[in-house]
Design an enzyme around this catalytic site. Sequence first.
Site, PDB file in Angstrom:
ATOM      1  N   THR A 199       0.814  -1.203   0.000  1.00  0.00           N
ATOM      2  CA  THR A 199       0.000   0.000   0.000  1.00  0.00           C
ATOM      3  C   THR A 199       0.849   1.255   0.000  1.00  0.00           C
ATOM      4  O   THR A 199       1.829   1.347   0.729  1.00  0.00           O
ATOM      5  CB  THR A 199      -0.864   0.004   1.283  1.00  0.00           C
ATOM      6  OG1 THR A 199      -1.751  -1.094   1.203  1.00  0.00           O
ATOM      7  CG2 THR A 199      -1.634   1.298   1.437  1.00  0.00           C
ATOM      8  N   ARG A 227     -13.697  -8.070   0.703  1.00  0.00           N
ATOM      9  CA  ARG A 227     -12.888  -7.632   1.855  1.00  0.00           C
ATOM     10  C   ARG A 227     -12.378  -6.199   1.642  1.00  0.00           C
ATOM     11  O   ARG A 227     -11.920  -5.845   0.563  1.00  0.00           O
ATOM     12  CB  ARG A 227     -11.722  -8.591   2.044  1.00  0.00           C
ATOM     13  CG  ARG A 227     -10.792  -8.241   3.222  1.00  0.00           C
ATOM     14  CD  ARG A 227      -9.597  -7.422   2.789  1.00  0.00           C
ATOM     15  NE  ARG A 227      -8.592  -7.290   3.834  1.00  0.00           N
ATOM     16  CZ  ARG A 227      -7.542  -6.471   3.759  1.00  0.00           C
ATOM     17  NH1 ARG A 227      -7.354  -5.730   2.690  1.00  0.00           N
ATOM     18  NH2 ARG A 227      -6.672  -6.404   4.733  1.00  0.00           N
ATOM     19  N   VAL A 228     -12.468  -5.406   2.683  1.00  0.00           N
ATOM     20  CA  VAL A 228     -11.910  -4.055   2.657  1.00  0.00           C
ATOM     21  C   VAL A 228     -10.919  -3.945   3.807  1.00  0.00           C
ATOM     22  O   VAL A 228     -11.205  -4.385   4.920  1.00  0.00           O
ATOM     23  CB  VAL A 228     -13.036  -3.002   2.796  1.00  0.00           C
ATOM     24  CG1 VAL A 228     -12.457  -1.621   3.016  1.00  0.00           C
ATOM     25  CG2 VAL A 228     -13.929  -3.013   1.557  1.00  0.00           C
ATOM     26  N   GLY A 229      -9.757  -3.370   3.532  1.00  0.00           N
ATOM     27  CA  GLY A 229      -8.733  -3.254   4.575  1.00  0.00           C
ATOM     28  C   GLY A 229      -8.751  -1.894   5.254  1.00  0.00           C
ATOM     29  O   GLY A 229      -9.766  -1.191   5.264  1.00  0.00           O
ATOM     30  N   ASP A 230      -7.611  -1.522   5.799  1.00  0.00           N
ATOM     31  CA  ASP A 230      -7.499  -0.255   6.530  1.00  0.00           C
ATOM     32  C   ASP A 230      -7.357   0.960   5.607  1.00  0.00           C
ATOM     33  O   ASP A 230      -7.690   2.084   5.991  1.00  0.00           O
ATOM     34  CB  ASP A 230      -6.278  -0.292   7.456  1.00  0.00           C
ATOM     35  CG  ASP A 230      -4.975  -0.518   6.677  1.00  0.00           C
ATOM     36  OD1 ASP A 230      -4.993  -1.297   5.706  1.00  0.00           O
ATOM     37  OD2 ASP A 230      -3.947   0.081   7.034  1.00  0.00           O
ATOM     38  N   GLY A 251       0.452  -2.451   5.467  1.00  0.00           N
ATOM     39  CA  GLY A 251       0.543  -3.757   6.119  1.00  0.00           C
ATOM     40  C   GLY A 251      -0.819  -4.382   6.333  1.00  0.00           C
ATOM     41  O   GLY A 251      -1.785  -4.019   5.667  1.00  0.00           O
ATOM     42  N   GLY A 253      -4.149  -4.894   7.129  1.00  0.00           N
ATOM     43  CA  GLY A 253      -5.161  -3.891   7.427  1.00  0.00           C
ATOM     44  C   GLY A 253      -6.028  -4.193   8.629  1.00  0.00           C
ATOM     45  O   GLY A 253      -6.396  -3.291   9.391  1.00  0.00           O
TER      46      GLY A 253
HETATM   47  N1  ASP Z   1      -3.011  -2.279   4.152  1.00  0.00           N
HETATM   48  C1  ASP Z   1      -3.433  -3.000   2.997  1.00  0.00           C
HETATM   49  C2  ASP Z   1      -4.647  -3.774   3.295  1.00  0.00           C
HETATM   50  O1  ASP Z   1      -4.781  -4.314   4.385  1.00  0.00           O
HETATM   51  C3  ASP Z   1      -2.443  -3.921   2.400  1.00  0.00           C
HETATM   52  C4  ASP Z   1      -1.008  -3.708   2.681  1.00  0.00           C
HETATM   53  O2  ASP Z   1      -0.555  -2.604   2.874  1.00  0.00           O
HETATM   54  O3  ASP Z   1      -0.280  -4.716   2.702  1.00  0.00           O
HETATM   55  O4  ASP Z   1      -5.465  -3.913   2.413  1.00  0.00           O
END
Ligand code: ASP
Length: 340
Positions: A199, A227-230, A251, A253
């Site tokens: 990201t 799925r939705v992350g941070d 990272g 999320g």
């Molecule tokens: N933060 C992102 C997510 O969780 C992915 C990532 O940065 O690895 O979707």
Amino acid sequence: MSKRRTFIQQLAMLVPVIPVWKILEFKDKSATKPITIATWDSGVEVNEAAWTVLSDGGKAIDAVEKGANFIENTINCCVGLGGNPDRDGFVTLDACIMDDKYNCGSVAFLQNIRNPISVARKIMETTPHVMLVGDGAKKFALSQGFKIEGKRLSKQAQKEYKNWLKTSQYKPTVNIEQTQSSKSKVPARLQDGSYNHDTMGIVAMDQNGDLSGACTTSGMGFKMHGRVGDSPIIGAGLYVDNAIGAATSSGQGEEVIRICGTHTVVEMMRLGKSPEEACRIAVERIVLINPEKARLFQVGFLALNKQGEYGAYAIQPGFNYAVKSNKDDGVIFKSDSYFK
Ligand code: ASP
């Protein structure tokens, strides 16, 4: 097209223009405005794009959008339409943006639109809402003149997806940046011209001293459909308080959402912690939930305060970030980490 031209174009992919850069572990981490900082080695080129706005006296909000657009427009595993798909083979994009007046816009589970950060900005500026998702977000984007693109996976993503289908196992990957030591001269791009990172988060302060940030991603590769992350969540993937500072994350999320990660970082800076200390406190909060489990995933926070001081902290080693200011030209820092 002539063979020679094709050859030269292919060659250009293999020999990317890399700005002069270096990796510093110990250094005074402050700058005078304007300044832009972005996650991962590829942040060098993201910052370059943002700098075209900042160096001209432009606004931080325009700079972070420009930086985000740059990375969204390159082929890489983890941002934009060239990113890795979900388990069902669809690339779904998440992004958010925030300015110096608590205005924010966010888009999640968006498909087939090249620049999710610009859609997020349109949501921020032209609707009464903060967040649009899925088909609604796409419909809104089309109404604003964005075009449908990327109906097929990028070559790189096709390869990765085919590989993943062999086991179809979902395991979080610990992201370790390619460049591991100051002796290494591994460029920000891989040999085939693509990026290998995660990201992209960027926070910047303009000549006026105003802060803004942007965060954009195709999310965890091979995630569940929907799925939705941070990254599109204000307060998780990105937070900006113009009186205090700004923070972004990269990272796993789910772990960032659990502690409202970047909001926590900004609140720690409000209490007087330096950007690096604030990031460390947020990382420790995640790790201490379950230290054994935390060995299996990566989270990195990156922060900039109103005084132009910046810093980062991650769970695992290998989280790099890039800084550009009048003082720092294309500098890459290695973040300190909880596990060494
Ligand atoms: N933060 C992102 C997510 O969780 C992915 C990532 O940065 O690895 O979707």
